[in-house]
Design a protein around this motif. Structure first.
Motif, PDB file in Angstrom:
ATOM      1  N   GLN A 148      40.320  38.037  40.749  1.00 35.08           N
ATOM      2  CA  GLN A 148      39.058  38.743  40.311  1.00 35.08           C
ATOM      3  C   GLN A 148      39.414  38.517  38.744  1.00 35.08           C
ATOM      4  OE1 GLN A 148      36.723  39.803  42.255  1.00 35.08           O
ATOM      5  NE2 GLN A 148      37.816  39.144  44.094  1.00 35.08           N
ATOM      6  N   THR A 149      38.143  38.429  38.298  1.00 34.06           N
ATOM      7  CA  THR A 149      38.141  38.119  36.623  1.00 34.06           C
ATOM      8  C   THR A 149      38.533  39.633  36.088  1.00 34.06           C
ATOM      9  OG1 THR A 149      36.452  36.531  36.840  1.00 34.06           O
ATOM     10  CG2 THR A 149      36.741  37.368  34.792  1.00 34.06           C
ATOM     11  N   TRP A 150      37.822  40.741  36.669  1.00 32.54           N
ATOM     12  CA  TRP A 150      38.032  41.872  36.234  1.00 32.54           C
ATOM     13  C   TRP A 150      39.459  42.326  36.185  1.00 32.54           C
ATOM     14  CZ3 TRP A 150      40.592  45.759  38.664  1.00 32.54           C
ATOM     15  CH2 TRP A 150      40.408  45.644  40.014  1.00 32.54           C
ATOM     16  N   SER A 151      40.048  41.739  37.180  1.00 32.25           N
ATOM     17  CA  SER A 151      41.608  42.376  37.557  1.00 32.25           C
ATOM     18  C   SER A 151      42.484  41.463  36.286  1.00 32.25           C
ATOM     19  CB  SER A 151      42.210  42.157  38.875  1.00 32.25           C
ATOM     20  OG  SER A 151      42.085  40.854  39.086  1.00 32.25           O
ATOM     21  N   ALA A 152      42.004  40.152  36.273  1.00 28.85           N
ATOM     22  CA  ALA A 152      42.753  39.402  35.132  1.00 28.85           C
ATOM     23  C   ALA A 152      42.460  40.094  33.688  1.00 28.85           C
ATOM     24  CB  ALA A 152      42.428  38.156  35.075  1.00 28.85           C
ATOM     25  N   ALA A 153      41.392  40.589  33.523  1.00 28.09           N
ATOM     26  CA  ALA A 153      41.185  41.019  32.000  1.00 28.09           C
ATOM     27  C   ALA A 153      41.894  42.502  31.854  1.00 28.09           C
ATOM     28  CB  ALA A 153      39.725  41.339  31.741  1.00 28.09           C
ATOM     29  N   VAL A 154      41.850  43.142  32.921  1.00 23.39           N
ATOM     30  CA  VAL A 154      42.673  44.411  32.788  1.00 23.39           C
ATOM     31  C   VAL A 154      44.290  44.219  32.660  1.00 23.39           C
ATOM     32  CG1 VAL A 154      43.599  46.455  34.188  1.00 23.39           C
ATOM     33  CG2 VAL A 154      41.051  45.928  34.221  1.00 23.39           C
ATOM     34  N   ALA A 155      44.688  43.189  33.156  1.00 20.40           N
ATOM     35  CA  ALA A 155      46.175  42.674  33.341  1.00 20.40           C
ATOM     36  C   ALA A 155      46.374  42.351  32.017  1.00 20.40           C
ATOM     37  CB  ALA A 155      46.458  41.728  34.221  1.00 20.40           C
ATOM     38  N   PHE A 156      45.636  41.219  31.301  1.00 22.91           N
ATOM     39  CA  PHE A 156      45.891  40.833  30.127  1.00 22.91           C
ATOM     40  C   PHE A 156      45.850  41.557  28.965  1.00 22.91           C
ATOM     41  CE2 PHE A 156      45.737  37.004  32.403  1.00 22.91           C
ATOM     42  CZ  PHE A 156      46.262  35.854  31.513  1.00 22.91           C
ATOM     43  N   LEU A 157      45.038  42.943  29.112  1.00 14.59           N
ATOM     44  CA  LEU A 157      44.818  43.944  28.059  1.00 14.59           C
ATOM     45  C   LEU A 157      46.092  44.870  28.150  1.00 14.59           C
ATOM     46  CD1 LEU A 157      43.047  45.176  25.983  1.00 14.59           C
ATOM     47  CD2 LEU A 157      42.202  46.837  27.740  1.00 14.59           C
ATOM     48  N   ALA A 158      46.533  45.115  29.373  1.00 11.97           N
ATOM     49  CA  ALA A 158      47.721  45.987  29.399  1.00 11.97           C
ATOM     50  C   ALA A 158      48.778  45.327  29.025  1.00 11.97           C
ATOM     51  CB  ALA A 158      47.815  46.565  31.074  1.00 11.97           C
ATOM     52  N   VAL A 159      49.167  44.044  29.326  1.00  7.02           N
ATOM     53  CA  VAL A 159      50.480  43.177  28.962  1.00  7.02           C
ATOM     54  C   VAL A 159      50.378  43.250  27.505  1.00  7.02           C
ATOM     55  CG1 VAL A 159      51.227  41.078  29.182  1.00  7.02           C
ATOM     56  CG2 VAL A 159      50.586  42.033  31.172  1.00  7.02           C
ATOM     57  N   GLY A 160      49.298  42.851  26.925  1.00 11.52           N
ATOM     58  CA  GLY A 160      49.467  42.597  25.507  1.00 11.52           C
ATOM     59  C   GLY A 160      49.731  44.049  24.814  1.00 11.52           C
ATOM     60  N   GLY A 161      49.216  45.194  25.195  1.00 16.26           N
ATOM     61  CA  GLY A 161      49.473  46.536  24.877  1.00 16.26           C
ATOM     62  C   GLY A 161      51.206  46.652  25.065  1.00 16.26           C
ATOM     63  N   CYS A 162      51.588  46.664  26.008  1.00 17.44           N
ATOM     64  CA  CYS A 162      52.915  46.892  26.567  1.00 17.44           C
ATOM     65  C   CYS A 162      53.913  45.794  25.452  1.00 17.44           C
ATOM     66  CB  CYS A 162      53.251  46.440  28.048  1.00 17.44           C
ATOM     67  SG  CYS A 162      52.804  47.525  29.364  1.00 17.44           S
ATOM     68  N   GLN A 163      53.791  44.720  25.408  1.00 18.25           N
ATOM     69  CA  GLN A 163      54.208  43.645  24.634  1.00 18.25           C
ATOM     70  C   GLN A 163      54.339  44.332  23.111  1.00 18.25           C
ATOM     71  OE1 GLN A 163      55.658  41.189  25.990  1.00 18.25           O
ATOM     72  NE2 GLN A 163      56.573  40.277  24.145  1.00 18.25           N
ATOM     73  N   SER A 164      53.441  44.844  22.610  1.00 19.14           N
ATOM     74  CA  SER A 164      53.371  45.527  21.234  1.00 19.14           C
ATOM     75  C   SER A 164      54.476  46.320  21.218  1.00 19.14           C
ATOM     76  CB  SER A 164      52.222  46.350  20.879  1.00 19.14           C
ATOM     77  OG  SER A 164      52.217  46.777  19.572  1.00 19.14           O
ATOM     78  N   VAL A 165      54.592  47.290  21.979  1.00 18.18           N
ATOM     79  CA  VAL A 165      55.645  48.599  22.184  1.00 18.18           C
ATOM     80  C   VAL A 165      57.008  47.907  22.303  1.00 18.18           C
ATOM     81  CG1 VAL A 165      56.590  50.586  23.413  1.00 18.18           C
ATOM     82  CG2 VAL A 165      53.862  50.092  23.146  1.00 18.18           C
ATOM     83  N   LEU A 166      56.914  46.992  23.287  1.00 24.09           N
ATOM     84  CA  LEU A 166      58.432  46.135  23.389  1.00 24.09           C
ATOM     85  C   LEU A 166      58.860  45.672  22.307  1.00 24.09           C
ATOM     86  CD1 LEU A 166      58.983  44.289  26.714  1.00 24.09           C
ATOM     87  CD2 LEU A 166      60.161  43.695  24.766  1.00 24.09           C
ATOM     88  N   ASN A 167      58.223  45.032  21.681  1.00 20.58           N
ATOM     89  CA  ASN A 167      58.365  44.115  20.086  1.00 20.58           C
ATOM     90  C   ASN A 167      58.907  45.274  19.185  1.00 20.58           C
ATOM     91  OD1 ASN A 167      57.918  41.685  20.967  1.00 20.58           O
ATOM     92  ND2 ASN A 167      55.757  41.642  19.993  1.00 20.58           N
ATOM     93  N   THR A 168      58.254  46.485  19.012  1.00 22.88           N
ATOM     94  CA  THR A 168      58.606  47.513  18.193  1.00 22.88           C
ATOM     95  C   THR A 168      59.908  47.961  18.459  1.00 22.88           C
ATOM     96  OG1 THR A 168      56.423  48.313  17.843  1.00 22.88           O
ATOM     97  CG2 THR A 168      57.951  49.774  17.230  1.00 22.88           C
ATOM     98  N   ALA A 169      60.208  48.204  19.658  1.00 25.83           N
ATOM     99  CA  ALA A 169      61.592  48.626  20.429  1.00 25.83           C
ATOM    100  C   ALA A 169      62.716  47.714  20.223  1.00 25.83           C
ATOM    101  CB  ALA A 169      61.535  49.068  21.861  1.00 25.83           C
ATOM    102  N   ALA A 170      61.956  46.392  20.198  1.00 27.23           N
ATOM    103  CA  ALA A 170      63.384  45.534  20.121  1.00 27.23           C
ATOM    104  C   ALA A 170      63.664  45.458  18.477  1.00 27.23           C
ATOM    105  CB  ALA A 170      62.799  44.081  20.194  1.00 27.23           C
ATOM    106  N   LEU A 171      62.724  45.621  17.632  1.00 27.59           N
ATOM    107  CA  LEU A 171      63.023  45.667  16.060  1.00 27.59           C
ATOM    108  C   LEU A 171      64.017  46.693  15.799  1.00 27.59           C
ATOM    109  CD1 LEU A 171      59.639  44.662  14.898  1.00 27.59           C
ATOM    110  CD2 LEU A 171      61.826  43.337  14.591  1.00 27.59           C
ATOM    111  N   ALA A 172      63.525  47.965  16.401  1.00 25.21           N
ATOM    112  CA  ALA A 172      64.410  49.375  16.400  1.00 25.21           C
ATOM    113  C   ALA A 172      65.834  49.119  16.726  1.00 25.21           C
ATOM    114  CB  ALA A 172      63.728  50.392  16.799  1.00 25.21           C
ATOM    115  N   VAL A 173      66.056  48.738  18.101  1.00 28.20           N
ATOM    116  CA  VAL A 173      67.450  48.404  18.547  1.00 28.20           C
ATOM    117  C   VAL A 173      68.198  47.419  17.672  1.00 28.20           C
ATOM    118  CG1 VAL A 173      68.588  47.597  20.622  1.00 28.20           C
ATOM    119  CG2 VAL A 173      66.694  48.925  20.863  1.00 28.20           C
ATOM    120  N   ARG A 174      67.778  46.243  17.314  1.00 27.84           N
ATOM    121  CA  ARG A 174      68.475  45.382  16.595  1.00 27.84           C
ATOM    122  C   ARG A 174      68.899  46.062  15.174  1.00 27.84           C
ATOM    123  NH1 ARG A 174      64.253  40.314  16.541  1.00 27.84           N
ATOM    124  NH2 ARG A 174      64.121  40.098  18.982  1.00 27.84           N
TER     125      ARG A 174
END
Length: 402
Positions: A315-341
């Motif tokens: 479903q297109t709607w499910s793909a859009a929700v997924a890509f939006l959420a994954v992008g948001g999670c990636q932002s937090v993950l990148n910040t966490a990686a910088l902090a841990v390093r």
């Protein structure tokens, strides 16, 4: 006996800090935009030159792009080379300037079909790649007070520069190529790198302890990364997630083809993912992370994995929700990686750890792209399921600190 700063001294200190941060983020946006758009610019110029009377160059378009991306995997060697330069500001400035010169030279050589020399220039530029990203980020903390909230806010803003640069870099390459020429795109990217080199000279970097030659060796840096729990955990999380995350760049187009949707659907989904990353990055820049960063990275990788399963529903709607959420999670993950390093690395090896991990991440991301390219259209659901499973397992495989 302790001394305190007078109000004028405090004012000058705060002004220096603000000026240093402005120079840092400006340099980060310039150099990361140059880095983000470089591979696409190489392919466009190669194909354009092939149509203009040098057909053999079109055959080498992918190979020339790989001459830039593959040397990123030599991050440990890039880190070792950077550690030989005693002054941090000089090291960054030299790397940025050398990238500008070699990348610009590669563009001019490609325009005249000098393939071998262009490839050599691109290999040198690619070798510098991890320094453009990880090398610069390793010094952000030294520009700020050692306060957790301040550091987290700055790390979120640093993560935001990656999201902005990825969006702007590729968009700018397409626009300049259409409005002027593909060669102009490479010259613009080289000019951005040169601008970053000038801005790097303005960074008020503190003196950092330099490790001895034996301690800064490739072998020892890798051992420190593996033996230090925080660094080991964040490597497992980010690298497992990176394979799944980067595969979405290809799988977005595979999804559109499998559902017989317009060709623009793939780029639209990637734009949605970029939007999610930008929105979350802005939020956490304003409201810094307060939770344990390894735990935040762990559950963001798990959440990303779950959301990556959604496009398999077709479903297109499910793909859009997924890509939006994954992008948001990636932002937090990148910040966490910088902090841990920053927090888990020994001070005298921090720069080497950042550069090494940045190079390795490009390597696993390239693997994700390659694997996604092997997924046939009718197996689209399995591609998303595999991407999600990798991110999910990477997050769940890391246990708590206690």
């Amino acid at each position: 006996m302790t001394t305190s700063l007078t109000p004028p001294q405090l004012h000058r200190s705060a002004g220096t800090r603000r000026g240093g941060l402005a120079a840092y983020y400006a340099a980060a946006l310039a150099i990361r935009t140059s880095d983000a758009g470089s591979a696409a610019a190489i392919v466009l110029l190669a194909l354009h030159t092939a149509r203009d009377g040098h057909p053999s160059l079109g055959t080498y378009a992918g190979l020339l792009a790989s001459c830039l991306t593959i040397p990123h995997m030599l991050g440990p060697l890039s880190a070792r080379a950077l550690s030989l330069i005693p002054n941090a500001r000089l090291g960054l400035t030299t790397a940025f300037a050398l990238f500008a010169m070699t990348f610009g030279a590669a563009g001019l050589l490609m325009a005249h079909a000098h393939i071998a020399m262009a490839a050599l220039c691109l290999v040198i530029a690619g070798f510098l790649g991890p320094i453009l990203t990880g090398g610069l980020s390793s010094h952000l903390g030294s520009l700020l007070p050692d306060n957790r909230a301040t550091q987290r806010r700055a790390q979120s803003a640093d993560s935001l520069t990656y999201a902005i640069s990825n969006s702007v870099g590729n968009s700018m390459v397409g626009a300049v190529a259409v409005l002027i020429s593909p060669l102009a795109t490479m010259m613009v990217l080289a000019a951005l790198a040169a601008l970053a080199a000038l801005l790097a000279t303005l960074l008020p970097l503190r003196d950092i302890p330099r490790a001895s030659a034996s301690r800064a060796s490739v072998k020892n840096v890798l051992l420190v990364m593996v033996k230090t729990k925080g660094l080991r955990d964040i490597m497992i999380i980010t690298y497992g997630n990176a394979i799944g995350f980067t595969s979405l760049i290809v799988l977005a187009t595979t999804f559109a083809r499998s559902q017989h949707l317009p060709a623009a659907t793939g780029p639209f989904l990637l734009a949605v993912m970029g939007g999610g990353s930008l929105l979350v990055g802005v939020w956490f820049t304003a409201r810094p992370l307060t939770v344990d960063v390894v735990r935040a990275a762990k559950w963001c990788a798990v959440a990303s994995g779950v959301f990556m399963f959604l496009p398999a529903l077709g479903q297109t709607w499910s793909a859009a929700v997924a890509f939006l959420a994954v992008g948001g999670c990636q932002s937090v993950l990148n910040t966490a990686a910088l902090a841990v390093r920053r927090e888990a690395s020994p001070p005298d090896l921090r720069e080497s750890v950042f550069v090494t991990m940045a190079g390795a991440k490009v390597g696993v991301a390239t693997l994700g792209l390659a694997l996604a390219g092997l997924v046939p259209v009718d197996a689209m659901p399995y591609g998303f399921a595999a991407a999600g499973l990798l991110s999910l397992l990477a997050g769940l495989s890391v246990r708590g600190n206690k």
